[in-house]
Design a protein around this motif. Structure first.
Motif, PDB file in Angstrom:
ATOM      1  N   ALA A 124       0.835  -1.199   0.000  1.00 15.17           N
ATOM      2  CA  ALA A 124       0.000   0.000   0.000  1.00 15.17           C
ATOM      3  C   ALA A 124       0.875   1.256   0.000  1.00 15.17           C
ATOM      4  N   PHE A 125       0.270   2.405   0.227  1.00  8.29           N
ATOM      5  CA  PHE A 125       0.911   3.697  -0.014  1.00  8.29           C
ATOM      6  C   PHE A 125       2.075   4.017   0.922  1.00  8.29           C
ATOM      7  N   ALA A 126       1.873   3.820   2.235  1.00  9.20           N
ATOM      8  CA  ALA A 126       2.858   4.291   3.211  1.00  9.20           C
ATOM      9  C   ALA A 126       3.351   3.148   4.087  1.00  9.20           C
ATOM     10  N   LYS A 127       4.651   3.097   4.307  1.00  9.36           N
ATOM     11  CA  LYS A 127       5.247   2.022   5.101  1.00  9.36           C
ATOM     12  C   LYS A 127       5.083   2.290   6.587  1.00  9.36           C
ATOM     13  N   ILE A 128       4.638   1.250   7.313  1.00  8.58           N
ATOM     14  CA  ILE A 128       4.561   1.309   8.769  1.00  8.58           C
ATOM     15  C   ILE A 128       5.856   0.797   9.376  1.00  8.58           C
ATOM     16  N   SER A 129       6.279  -0.387   8.953  1.00  7.84           N
ATOM     17  CA  SER A 129       7.472  -1.004   9.538  1.00  7.84           C
ATOM     18  C   SER A 129       7.915  -2.187   8.696  1.00  7.84           C
ATOM     19  N   ASP A 130       9.091  -2.714   9.014  1.00  5.22           N
ATOM     20  CA  ASP A 130       9.516  -3.985   8.452  1.00  5.22           C
ATOM     21  C   ASP A 130       8.664  -5.102   9.052  1.00  5.22           C
ATOM     22  N   LEU A 131       8.636  -6.251   8.376  1.00  3.85           N
ATOM     23  CA  LEU A 131       7.846  -7.370   8.878  1.00  3.85           C
ATOM     24  C   LEU A 131       8.377  -7.908  10.200  1.00  3.85           C
ATOM     25  N   SER A 132       9.646  -7.694  10.477  1.00  2.00           N
ATOM     26  CA  SER A 132      10.297  -8.298  11.642  1.00  2.00           C
ATOM     27  C   SER A 132       9.711  -7.855  12.979  1.00  2.00           C
ATOM     28  N   VAL A 133       8.932  -6.778  13.010  1.00  2.00           N
ATOM     29  CA  VAL A 133       8.348  -6.313  14.275  1.00  2.00           C
ATOM     30  C   VAL A 133       7.215  -7.216  14.740  1.00  2.00           C
ATOM     31  N   ALA A 134       6.663  -8.027  13.850  1.00  5.74           N
ATOM     32  CA  ALA A 134       5.481  -8.825  14.176  1.00  5.74           C
ATOM     33  C   ALA A 134       5.853 -10.080  14.942  1.00  5.74           C
ATOM     34  N   ASP A 135       4.970 -10.481  15.846  1.00  7.21           N
ATOM     35  CA  ASP A 135       5.078 -11.784  16.487  1.00  7.21           C
ATOM     36  C   ASP A 135       4.257 -12.820  15.728  1.00  7.21           C
ATOM     37  N   CYS A 136       3.105 -12.416  15.233  1.00 11.59           N
ATOM     38  CA  CYS A 136       2.312 -13.328  14.417  1.00 11.59           C
ATOM     39  C   CYS A 136       1.457 -12.554  13.429  1.00 11.59           C
ATOM     40  N   ILE A 137       1.143 -13.219  12.330  1.00 10.27           N
ATOM     41  CA  ILE A 137       0.250 -12.679  11.307  1.00 10.27           C
ATOM     42  C   ILE A 137      -0.928 -13.623  11.211  1.00 10.27           C
ATOM     43  N   VAL A 138      -2.125 -13.090  11.390  1.00 15.94           N
ATOM     44  CA  VAL A 138      -3.342 -13.905  11.301  1.00 15.94           C
ATOM     45  C   VAL A 138      -4.028 -13.581   9.981  1.00 15.94           C
ATOM     46  N   THR A 139      -4.211 -14.612   9.159  1.00 19.98           N
ATOM     47  CA  THR A 139      -4.817 -14.429   7.848  1.00 19.98           C
ATOM     48  C   THR A 139      -5.788 -15.565   7.589  1.00 19.98           C
ATOM     49  N   ASN A 140      -6.474 -15.551   6.450  1.00 12.50           N
ATOM     50  CA  ASN A 140      -7.541 -16.511   6.224  1.00 12.50           C
ATOM     51  C   ASN A 140      -7.198 -17.626   5.249  1.00 12.50           C
ATOM     52  N   SER A 141      -6.008 -17.604   4.679  1.00 17.16           N
ATOM     53  CA  SER A 141      -5.596 -18.707   3.812  1.00 17.16           C
ATOM     54  C   SER A 141      -4.076 -18.799   3.821  1.00 17.16           C
ATOM     55  N   THR A 142      -3.579 -19.963   3.471  1.00 14.97           N
ATOM     56  CA  THR A 142      -2.135 -20.195   3.517  1.00 14.97           C
ATOM     57  C   THR A 142      -1.436 -19.426   2.398  1.00 14.97           C
ATOM     58  N   PRO A 143      -0.467 -18.558   2.746  1.00 12.69           N
ATOM     59  CA  PRO A 143       0.270 -17.826   1.708  1.00 12.69           C
ATOM     60  C   PRO A 143       1.102 -18.776   0.858  1.00 12.69           C
ATOM     61  N   ASP A 144       1.627 -18.266  -0.255  1.00 10.59           N
ATOM     62  CA  ASP A 144       2.447 -19.109  -1.117  1.00 10.59           C
ATOM     63  C   ASP A 144       3.705 -19.552  -0.377  1.00 10.59           C
ATOM     64  N   GLU A 145       4.273 -20.652  -0.826  1.00 12.48           N
ATOM     65  CA  GLU A 145       5.351 -21.321  -0.096  1.00 12.48           C
ATOM     66  C   GLU A 145       6.574 -20.433   0.106  1.00 12.48           C
TER      67      GLU A 145
END
Length: 251
Positions: A216-237
């Motif tokens: 999207a338009f503006a960056k919040i942070s790198d992914l490394s700040v997250a402990d977990c990501i909750v989504t509704n389907s398995t991302p690509d390998e």
């Protein structure tokens, strides 16, 4: 198949083909043509498509230009699934930060109503709904107001937010990408989201599958700040391996 799932299939076809026919949808979805027309009428009323003779065409609005009601309707089934899973992670007496967004609003609605919770948010919609429960201690950070999407932002909101600490953060984002990190359409909310990350122990990212591998338009942070990501389907390998290598749990 639930009506919401059928409507999502229609949107997916419109995104791919630009148009759909009632007769083809009736066969594909295994429902009557009358039912298909009812779906299309409902979706047109929500601004998701435009009906034409014998079918419908895309009237796609970028997500950032939708109003709050249209956003709640978009990918709603997926968002509710995510909301339910995150709500199961909430414990009595937690202090929880939530940024604004339809996924965080739907998640809040799944919170146990009998738990004593401290809720800190910049979402006006969440604060208003939460304030009706006497078990919840609600803090709506002040500041400038975005009336269209019902959130507060700015230096006053950020200064107030720094006074609080949370066991859990539930952060709704518009993009999750290895290169670009977590992103949002709203640059005015970026700094506030960053402070929420700093002030929280467990960082839970809520993102339906349409947000994964998108930017999207503006960056919040790198992914490394997250402990977990909750989504509704398995991302690509490939994406999944990269995320797990960072020590981030995918739920």
């Amino acid at each position: 198949m639930a009506a919401d799932n059928r409507k999502q299939q229609i949107l997916d076809l419109l995104k791919t083909n630009g148009s759909v026919k009632v007769t083809e949808l009736s066969e594909l979805l295994d429902v009557s043509e009358v039912t298909v027309r009812n779906y299309l009428a409902d979706m047109e009323a929500k601004g998701l498509l435009s009906r034409v003779h014998g079918g419908a065409v895309s009237s796609y609005k970028p997500y950032y230009s939708m109003n709050m009601t249209q956003r709640l309707e978009t990918n709603q089934t997926a968002k509710v699934e995510i909301a339910q899973k995150i709500a199961e992670m909430i414990e009595p007496n937690d202090t929880i930060m939530l940024n604004s967004g339809t996924t965080t609003l739907l998640t809040f609605r799944k919170f146990p109503v009998d738990y004593n919770l401290n809720i800190v948010t910049n979402s006006i919609a969440i604060a208003l709904e939460a304030s009706s429960n006497p078990n919840y201690n609600v803090v709506l950070v002040g500041g400038s107001i975005n009336t269209k999407y019902q959130f507060s932002y700015g230096s006053d909101a950020i200064a107030q937010l720094k006074n609080y600490h949370a066991e859990k953060l539930i952060l709704s984002v518009d993009g999750v990408d290895i290169k670009h990190g977590f992103t949002t359409y709203y640059n005015k909310e970026v700094t506030l989201d960053q402070v929420m990350i700093e002030q929280s122990d467990l960082r839970i990212i809520a993102a339906d599958s349409s947000k994964i591998c998108n930017n999207a338009f503006a960056k919040i942070s790198d992914l490394s700040v997250a402990d977990c990501i909750v989504t509704n389907s398995t991302p690509d390998e490939t994406f999944l391996k990269r995320i797990k290598a960072m020590g981030i749990e995918i739920i």
